[in-house]
Design an enzyme around this catalytic site. Structure first.
Site, PDB file in Angstrom:
ATOM      1  N   GLN A 167       0.812  -1.216   0.000  1.00  0.00           N
ATOM      2  CA  GLN A 167       0.000   0.000   0.000  1.00  0.00           C
ATOM      3  C   GLN A 167       0.850   1.272   0.000  1.00  0.00           C
ATOM      4  O   GLN A 167       0.351   2.346  -0.328  1.00  0.00           O
ATOM      5  CB  GLN A 167      -0.928   0.013   1.220  1.00  0.00           C
ATOM      6  CG  GLN A 167      -2.062  -0.967   1.169  1.00  0.00           C
ATOM      7  CD  GLN A 167      -3.130  -0.606   0.142  1.00  0.00           C
ATOM      8  OE1 GLN A 167      -3.100   0.452  -0.481  1.00  0.00           O
ATOM      9  NE2 GLN A 167      -4.104  -1.492  -0.019  1.00  0.00           N
ATOM     10  N   HIS A 211      -0.663  -3.921  -8.726  1.00  0.00           N
ATOM     11  CA  HIS A 211      -1.973  -3.301  -8.938  1.00  0.00           C
ATOM     12  C   HIS A 211      -2.305  -2.237  -7.899  1.00  0.00           C
ATOM     13  O   HIS A 211      -3.362  -1.606  -7.977  1.00  0.00           O
ATOM     14  CB  HIS A 211      -3.079  -4.366  -9.005  1.00  0.00           C
ATOM     15  CG  HIS A 211      -3.515  -4.909  -7.691  1.00  0.00           C
ATOM     16  ND1 HIS A 211      -4.750  -4.629  -7.146  1.00  0.00           N
ATOM     17  CD2 HIS A 211      -2.894  -5.717  -6.807  1.00  0.00           C
ATOM     18  CE1 HIS A 211      -4.860  -5.257  -5.980  1.00  0.00           C
ATOM     19  NE2 HIS A 211      -3.752  -5.915  -5.756  1.00  0.00           N
ATOM     20  N   THR A 250       8.699 -19.314 -16.082  1.00  0.00           N
ATOM     21  CA  THR A 250       9.104 -18.397 -17.137  1.00  0.00           C
ATOM     22  C   THR A 250       8.639 -16.994 -16.820  1.00  0.00           C
ATOM     23  O   THR A 250       7.472 -16.776 -16.475  1.00  0.00           O
ATOM     24  CB  THR A 250       8.521 -18.851 -18.490  1.00  0.00           C
ATOM     25  OG1 THR A 250       8.977 -20.175 -18.771  1.00  0.00           O
ATOM     26  CG2 THR A 250       8.953 -17.922 -19.605  1.00  0.00           C
ATOM     27  N   CYS A 256     -19.667  -9.349   4.689  1.00  0.00           N
ATOM     28  CA  CYS A 256     -21.081  -9.680   4.829  1.00  0.00           C
ATOM     29  C   CYS A 256     -21.253 -11.182   4.705  1.00  0.00           C
ATOM     30  O   CYS A 256     -20.825 -11.785   3.717  1.00  0.00           O
ATOM     31  CB  CYS A 256     -21.901  -8.971   3.754  1.00  0.00           C
ATOM     32  SG  CYS A 256     -23.678  -9.177   3.954  1.00  0.00           S
TER      33      CYS A 256
END
Length: 417
Positions: free
Chosen positions: A211, A233, A269, A356
């Site tokens: 982060q 990402h 690879t 949830c």
């Protein structure tokens, strides 16, 4: 105002490389993947791929296909690109290129660091608000290999007390793993101080910086860490690519065995295109971090101010007011559940941190570990800003969220039938 093609990408570009998608960070140009009708405030969950990153990677998807570990001509360009990507990632965190191991993402980096260093019957220290990749790996080692796991508490602001680590680590401790920044609250741990304590007792230190990398300046030498996790990402690169910094002299048992790729530390690879993407993302971040951190801090504080002004006395900050990421704001709105609030403001894409199960929301484990009561934890909303967040986004999001939460009965009462 953000800019979008009126009819999407031209037909000739849709099947081709993303060259037309180049944009400049910090200017008022929108990202082609963002909908101008939905404000994206969940950058801590994942970042849009920067078009400059996609542009850098594209030739290694479409043209330069060779296996970089082979010796003939087709390998030359991919091999050079992989080496350059390694240098770029190293440049972001102040390491040497040979200390960078490309992985399949942040979780793999975390698991490699822990499983690769903690032997059966060993001892590892981490903290209760750590990423699940660390916590679940420690649980697995305890269950399967008799590893002793110590979970450090955090205070009401989410910080580990160095004295707690000093009391927990011993000469028999193999590894301490404490994240740099929490993904829910943005709280920044005193990593350099904690690493120093670990080293005084002869233990190695790993930090999950997924982060933090690219959002704040990081230098492994200043932090004093032995291993550090990077996730693509979270850094405007694609999902499925990450890196693990392994200090020279630290011998990590590979998680994946096979060929001798990545200096024998990670078989498989090499994913050249995604490694190039991560390298480009790291280079861009290294160039822009200081400026972007200042911009996001100002926008984060503006968002907090506007929510406070519209909901006086009802907005409670979760986490540390100073020691946190520039673009992270975690707040609870009194009298409102975070999940309900976001459900009636579909124009804002954000997160709650709650889970949830069969319709019954469970409070964030991170916030509960900080000592927050159940109602406040259920009321939490994480608003995380990033490269394409504008002042207009912040003003609009604050208005939409506050309008939905305005009535004492909560957002449901504010929805028109």
């Amino acid at each position: 105002m953000r800019c979008f093609p009126e009819d999407g990408l031209p037909e000739r570009r849709r099947a081709g490389p993303p060259a037309a998608l180049l944009t400049e960070s910090g200017c008022d140009v929108g990202h082609p993947g963002l909908d101008e009708d939905v404000i994206y405030l969940d950058y801590n969950a994942t970042t849009p791929v920067d078009p400059r990153v996609a542009e850098a990677a594209w030739p290694y998807v479409s043209r330069f296909f060779g296996n970089p570990s082979t010796s003939y001509a087709y390998a030359e360009r991919p091999r050079r690109a992989l080496a350059e990507a390694r240098r770029e990632v190293a440049g972001l965190i102040g390491s040497r290129p040979e200390e960078i191991v490309f992985t399949g993402g942040g979780s793999e980096s975390d698991v490699t660091a822990i499983r690769g260093l903690v032997p059966p019957g060993g001892h590892v220290v981490t903290q209760r608000t750590e990423h699940p990749a660390v916590l679940r790996t420690c649980e697995s080692l305890a269950r399967l290999h008799g590893v002793r796991v110590t979970l450090l508490p955090v205070d009401e602001r989410g910080l580990v007390d160095p004295a707690e680590l000093e009391a927990a680590v011993t000469a028999r401790t193999h590894l301490v793993s404490i994240m740099t920044a929490n993904g829910e609250t943005g709280v920044l741990q005193p990593v350099a101080e904690l690493a120093g304590i670990a080293h005084r007792h002869g233990a190695l230190f790993h930090t999950d910086a997924a982060q933090a990398a690219g959002k704040i300046p990081l230098a492994v030498g200043d932090l004093g860490v032995d291993l550090l996790t990077v996730a693509g990402h979270k850094l405007y690169a694609p999902k499925g690519i990450g890196a693990l910094y392994v200090r020279e002299g630290v011998d990590v048992e590979p998680l994946l065995h096979g060929g001798g790729q990545e200096g024998g530390r990670r078989a498989g690879t090499e994913n050249t295109a995604y490694a190039v993407a991560l390298g480009a993302a790291a280079r861009i971040a290294a160039e822009e971090t200081t400026r972007e951190a200042a911009r996001l801090s100002a926008l984060r504080d503006l968002l907090h101010l506007r929510l406070h002004q519209r909901l006086p006395g009802r907005v409670l900050l979760n986490g540390h007011p100073g020691r946190r990421l520039p673009g992270t704001l975690n707040v609870s709105v009194a009298g409102v559940r975070g999940a309900d609030l976001l459900a009636v403001t579909p124009q804002v894409a954000a997160a709650t941190g709650s889970a949830c199960h069969t319709g019954d929301p469970e409070p964030s484990a991170v916030l509960l570990a900080m000592g927050l009561d159940r109602d406040r934890a259920l009321g939490a909303v994480r608003l995380s800003l990033g490269r394409w967040t504008t002042e207009r986004d912040v003003e609009t999001a604050a208005r939409l969220l506050a309008d939905a939460a305005y009535r004492p009965g909560g957002p449901a009462a504010a929805v028109s039938p």
